[in-house]
Design a protein around this motif. Sequence first.
Motif, short mmCIF file in Angstrom:
data_model
loop_
_atom_site.label_atom_id
_atom_site.label_comp_id
_atom_site.label_asym_id
_atom_site.label_seq_id
_atom_site.Cartn_x
_atom_site.Cartn_y
_atom_site.Cartn_z
N SER A 1 0.82 -1.40 0.05
CA SER A 1 -0.11 -0.60 0.07
C SER A 1 0.88 1.06 -0.26
N ARG A 2 2.19 1.33 0.45
CA ARG A 2 3.34 2.10 0.29
C ARG A 2 3.84 2.60 -0.92
N VAL A 3 3.62 1.32 -1.78
CA VAL A 3 4.31 2.01 -3.23
C VAL A 3 3.97 3.52 -3.67
N LYS A 4 4.44 4.29 -4.17
CA LYS A 4 4.35 4.99 -4.51
C LYS A 4 3.31 4.97 -6.64
N ARG A 5 2.73 5.59 -6.39
CA ARG A 5 1.89 4.86 -7.58
C ARG A 5 1.92 6.07 -8.41
N SER A 6 2.43 7.04 -8.27
CA SER A 6 2.27 8.47 -8.87
C SER A 6 4.00 8.13 -9.79
N ASP A 7 4.80 6.99 -9.34
CA ASP A 7 6.25 7.14 -9.89
C ASP A 7 6.19 5.92 -11.21
N ARG A 8 5.89 6.42 -12.02
CA ARG A 8 5.33 5.43 -12.70
C ARG A 8 6.38 4.03 -13.36
N ALA A 9 7.40 4.58 -12.99
CA ALA A 9 8.94 3.65 -13.57
C ALA A 9 9.01 2.84 -12.54
N VAL A 10 8.76 3.08 -11.45
CA VAL A 10 8.66 2.12 -9.99
C VAL A 10 8.10 1.36 -10.17
N LEU A 11 6.66 1.95 -10.05
CA LEU A 11 5.32 0.55 -10.32
C LEU A 11 5.48 0.20 -11.62
N ARG A 12 5.89 0.49 -12.28
CA ARG A 12 6.51 -0.80 -13.54
C ARG A 12 6.96 -1.87 -13.33
N ALA A 13 8.18 -1.22 -12.65
CA ALA A 13 9.55 -2.63 -11.95
C ALA A 13 8.93 -3.00 -11.19
N HIS A 14 8.12 -2.57 -9.99
CA HIS A 14 7.02 -3.29 -8.94
C HIS A 14 6.37 -4.08 -9.12
N ASN A 15 5.75 -4.10 -10.31
CA ASN A 15 4.18 -4.75 -11.19
C ASN A 15 5.11 -6.21 -11.75
N ASN A 16 5.64 -5.71 -12.29
CA ASN A 16 6.63 -6.89 -13.19
C ASN A 16 7.47 -7.99 -12.76
N ALA A 17 7.74 -7.50 -11.14
CA ALA A 17 8.70 -8.66 -10.49
C ALA A 17 7.57 -8.98 -9.58
N LEU A 18 5.98 -8.53 -8.84
CA LEU A 18 4.64 -9.32 -8.92
C LEU A 18 4.87 -10.40 -9.77
N SER A 19 4.88 -9.95 -11.25
CA SER A 19 3.69 -10.61 -12.07
C SER A 19 5.07 -12.04 -12.48
N LEU A 20 6.47 -11.63 -12.29
CA LEU A 20 7.37 -12.87 -12.29
C LEU A 20 7.57 -13.82 -11.18
N ALA A 21 6.78 -13.50 -10.16
CA ALA A 21 6.99 -14.12 -8.63
C ALA A 21 6.25 -15.00 -8.86
N GLY A 22 4.94 -14.95 -9.77
CA GLY A 22 3.88 -15.49 -9.85
C GLY A 22 2.64 -15.01 -8.82
N MET A 23 2.70 -13.35 -8.22
CA MET A 23 2.10 -13.14 -7.44
C MET A 23 0.44 -12.55 -7.92
N ALA A 24 -1.03 -12.98 -7.08
CA ALA A 24 -1.99 -12.50 -7.50
C ALA A 24 -2.26 -11.41 -6.69
N GLU A 25 -2.99 -10.43 -7.90
CA GLU A 25 -3.94 -9.43 -6.35
C GLU A 25 -5.44 -9.61 -5.93
N TRP A 26 -4.95 -10.15 -4.64
CA TRP A 26 -6.15 -10.74 -3.38
C TRP A 26 -6.59 -9.24 -3.37
N THR A 27 -5.80 -8.21 -2.51
CA THR A 27 -6.95 -6.93 -2.57
C THR A 27 -6.02 -5.63 -3.42
N PRO A 28 -6.21 -4.64 -3.21
CA PRO A 28 -5.84 -3.13 -3.68
C PRO A 28 -4.31 -3.31 -3.58
N ALA A 29 -4.27 -3.43 -1.75
CA ALA A 29 -2.65 -3.47 -1.51
C ALA A 29 -2.38 -5.02 -1.07
#
Length: 268
Positions: free
Chosen positions: A102-130
């Motif tokens: 929940s504390r990841v900055k959504r305004s920094d697109r580069a950081v968010l893109r890298a973060h979401n890509n890491a989650l995807s490669l780790a096989g994570m799925a979104e349960w709640t927005p946080a």
Amino acid sequence: MFQVDGRPTAARVILDLLTASPEVEFGLDMLTLAGEIMGLTAANMRVSAARMCAEGRITRTTRGSYTLQVEALPAYTEVSSWRSRIERMVQWDGTWTAVEHSRVKRSDRAVLRAHNNALSLAGMAEWTPAVALRPNNLDHGTDGLRATLSRLGAAPECHVYRIDELSTEDVDALHRLWDTASRTRHLQEASRALADAVRVSDDRAAAENARSSLLLGSAVISTIVHDPLLPEELAPVTPLVELIEQMKEFQDHALTLWLELLDDGQRT
């Protein structure tokens, strides 16, 4: 039908070759010949190699050959270890590993893109927005997931922990987070694409076989690397195991063909 990108960039060709054959020294002449086989100009390959050197993704050795700078490639470990990927799975105990972000900055697109890509490669799925999560069926548990996410470029503000003792309703909902039918179908389509490529290879010239093998092989390896490695309780493991074994044989033949073509090109 299994989708393959038929228009690779010069950077993609360079990364694919260097990742597939890290023990081979690729000089600029070999890379430009590889580009020619893939329908790219020598100028495309030279400019791309120079840009990738400047970016720190590859480096040129004193012998004039190019090697990967793995520190600048967050997904390198996942891509380079696709052959043994299935070995990361352990018996599932019914618990889950979760990432609270929940504390990841959504305004920094580069950081968010890298973060979401890491989650995807780790096989994570979104349960709640946080909270994103996955079955706790990979080696080293939460510590292993923390290390993997950090290596892949996940935002440091996220927190990794284990979840258990969920309600029956929550467990049922979590089981539906992954489209397992679509995942299995995609693996089977990749397997059929490899089989089809092997059947028609005798009717094509060596250069065309090399080009097709790089395009298809890259797409299949991406499929393997992005597989969430779900336990048997959630999805059948056999299609992934069979695809990896099939891809090993396919890549071994493809690498032999590529190196023969590039070696012959250097001598002529």
